[in-house]
Design a protein around this motif. Structure first.
Motif, PDB file in Angstrom:
ATOM      1  N   LEU A 133       0.862  -1.180   0.000  1.00 35.29           N
ATOM      2  CA  LEU A 133       0.000   0.000   0.000  1.00 35.29           C
ATOM      3  C   LEU A 133       0.900   1.232   0.000  1.00 35.29           C
ATOM      4  O   LEU A 133       1.480   1.580   1.031  1.00 35.29           O
ATOM      5  N   ASN A 137      -1.408   6.518  -1.390  1.00 37.20           N
ATOM      6  CA  ASN A 137      -2.772   5.992  -1.514  1.00 37.20           C
ATOM      7  C   ASN A 137      -3.535   6.006  -0.189  1.00 37.20           C
ATOM      8  O   ASN A 137      -4.666   5.532  -0.118  1.00 37.20           O
ATOM      9  N   ILE A 138      -2.886   6.501   0.859  1.00 36.09           N
ATOM     10  CA  ILE A 138      -3.573   6.665   2.155  1.00 36.09           C
ATOM     11  C   ILE A 138      -4.042   8.117   2.203  1.00 36.09           C
ATOM     12  O   ILE A 138      -3.384   8.998   2.762  1.00 36.09           O
ATOM     13  N   LEU A 216      -4.264   1.497   9.800  1.00 36.70           N
ATOM     14  CA  LEU A 216      -5.088   2.133   8.783  1.00 36.70           C
ATOM     15  C   LEU A 216      -6.428   2.518   9.387  1.00 36.70           C
ATOM     16  O   LEU A 216      -6.973   1.791  10.229  1.00 36.70           O
ATOM     17  N   TYR A 310      -8.858   1.806   0.134  1.00 34.25           N
ATOM     18  CA  TYR A 310      -7.440   1.914  -0.187  1.00 34.25           C
ATOM     19  C   TYR A 310      -7.140   1.157  -1.475  1.00 34.25           C
ATOM     20  O   TYR A 310      -7.725   0.098  -1.727  1.00 34.25           O
TER      21      TYR A 310
END
Length: 448
Positions: A133, A137-138, A216, A310
């Protein structure tokens, strides 16, 4: 059954690492025509579970699973065979060989450890690929689940961009980098700033006994509506995702509490996502700000991605592409473990409180069988074993290497009596470290 699975993985990994490490000493010893008297998996104090002599070497399995060893003729090691050392040196003995050959024999074990880690990471990169990840992209920042981290200055919604000047590339890097970092570059509400972490941050974190740290941000997914719930008749169903309370958006679990704080004892309208549709339902909040609903976060990265929270990136590598990837991963894990070791040997950080023994290693393995997880853990343990064995402590490979390098530079070989005393000191240091690490395990099991 869970215990059987965990202990099987633990013993298989430990046995593999011990045998290959000792093989790293055995093969160059034989290549240089040095006699190897014993090759043992586990220690055979008083008796062996199995032993068989082939040629000049006894191969066996001991009953005490704390390690393993090869006994090389003419070498002062953990066997403390002073009787042999009192005799005239023989051509097949370790002490009769040139210093450069002895150095290769002593470095053989850790060399195999590092090569094994490289091979595992290469193989895993080729076979499994890599699912990551990227931090970009967070979009809405991270969940900071620790009050200790909150006091240090981190808040839920922060984006962590770099640690000690090193850019963070993927989510999997964040927790470890922050744990052992000093300067944390974050982005909050569009503005960047640097947070200086307390030197004893690790100690504070362990003393707090908190389970969460950095995670997350997750959606609020309804898992059950109990019969006793005051929202039983509201129409909620398992799998509903709470998106809003009145006009307050609740995309993440942490936002639900904020939305409910000002609505205690009142009624509101909940917006939930069900089968890709948004539905409005009546919602009752009790005087404590509770909903009477059983909820959970998304359980896997696949679920989070399917829900649109996500976007993960899956990388696949060809055979030759996997080699540099495996080398890079080994380098990263090696660097990471050095950082951990440095923190442990710096008392002011309090990292020594987190040192664990065999129970801590056992706990790393999952209660289900996964070859991917097994090889990931084994690769890291191989690096750990290699680094620890390089420490300049007599009785470890690094101690022998230290004295050999002294001999090669000065031209003077340390005396046998000195080596015997050094071996004894090193042995007591090792016993103290083992007792401390496993004592920590016992302490945590009793008081945590």
């Amino acid at each position: 059954m869970e215990f059987v699975i965990k202990i099987s993985q633990f013993l298989l990994s430990l046995s593999l690492l011990i045998i290959l490490h000792e093989l790293g000493h055995f093969l160059p010893a034989k290549a240089f025509k040095t006699r190897v008297e014993k090759f043992y998996l586990f220690f055979d104090i008083k008796f062996s579970l199995f032993k068989r002599k082939i040629g000049e070497t006894v191969y066996g399995i001991g009953w005490l699973p704390l390690g393993g060893y090869v006994k090389i003729s003419g070498m002062i090691d953990e066997s403390m065979d002073t009787e042999q050392m009192a005799q005239e040196p023989q051509p097949w003995e370790f002490r009769s060989k040139p210093a450069w050959q002895r150095l290769i024999i002593m470095l053989g074990g850790v060399t195999v450890n590092f090569l094994l880690a490289i091979l595992i990471y290469i193989g895993m990169s080729y076979y499994y690929g890599e699912r990551v990840l990227p931090v970009e992209n967070i979009k809405d920042g991270l969940a900071i689940e620790s009050t200790v981290a909150n006091k240090a200055g981190l808040q839920t919604g922060d984006k962590i961009l770099a640690v000690d000047g090193e850019k963070i590339e993927t989510f999997s890097q964040i927790s470890e980098k922050v744990l052992f970092g000093s300067k944390i570059l974050i982005e909050r509400d569009g503005a960047q700033s640097t947070i200086t972490m307390p030197e004893d941050f690790l100690a504070q974190l362990m003393d707090s006994k908190e389970r969460g740290f950095i995670n997350l941000r997750q959606p609020f997914i309804i898992m059950e509506v109990p019969d006793t719930s005051y929202n039983k008749a509201s129409g909620f169903k398992k799998g509903d995702i709470l998106l809003a309370v009145n006009t307050h958006e609740t995309k993440y679990i942490d936002e639900v509490k904020e939305a409910l704080d000002g609505l205690k004892g009142q009624e509101a309208t909940a917006t939930v996502k069900r089968d890709n549709q948004n539905i409005n339902l009546p919602l009752k909040i009790n005087e404590e700000g509770k909903l009477g609903l059983v909820y959970a976060a998304a359980s896997t990265s696949e679920t989070l991605e399917a829900l649109g929270y996500y976007n993960y990136v899956t990388k696949e590598y060809g055979f030759f592409e996997s080699f540099p990837v495996g080398l890079k991963k080994t380098k990263e894990r090696l660097s990471s473990y050095w950082d951990q070791l440095a923190a442990i040997f710096t008392p002011s950080t309090g990292a020594y409180k987190g040192v664990g023994g065999f129970k801590a290693i056992y706990d790393i393995f999952p209660s289900f069988w996964s070859w991917q997880v097994f090889w990931t853990i084994t690769a890291f343990l191989s690096i750990m074993l290699g680094v620890l064995n390089l420490l300049p402590i007599p009785a470890l490979d690094g101690g022998h290497v230290m004295f050999l390098l002294y001999e090669m530079v000065s031209g003077r070989k340390p005396g046998d009596k000195f080596m015997e005393y050094a071996q004894m000191v090193g042995f007591f240091i090792l016993i103290a470290l083992v007792l401390f690490a496993n004592g920590n395990d016992i302490y945590k099991a009793i008081f945590n």
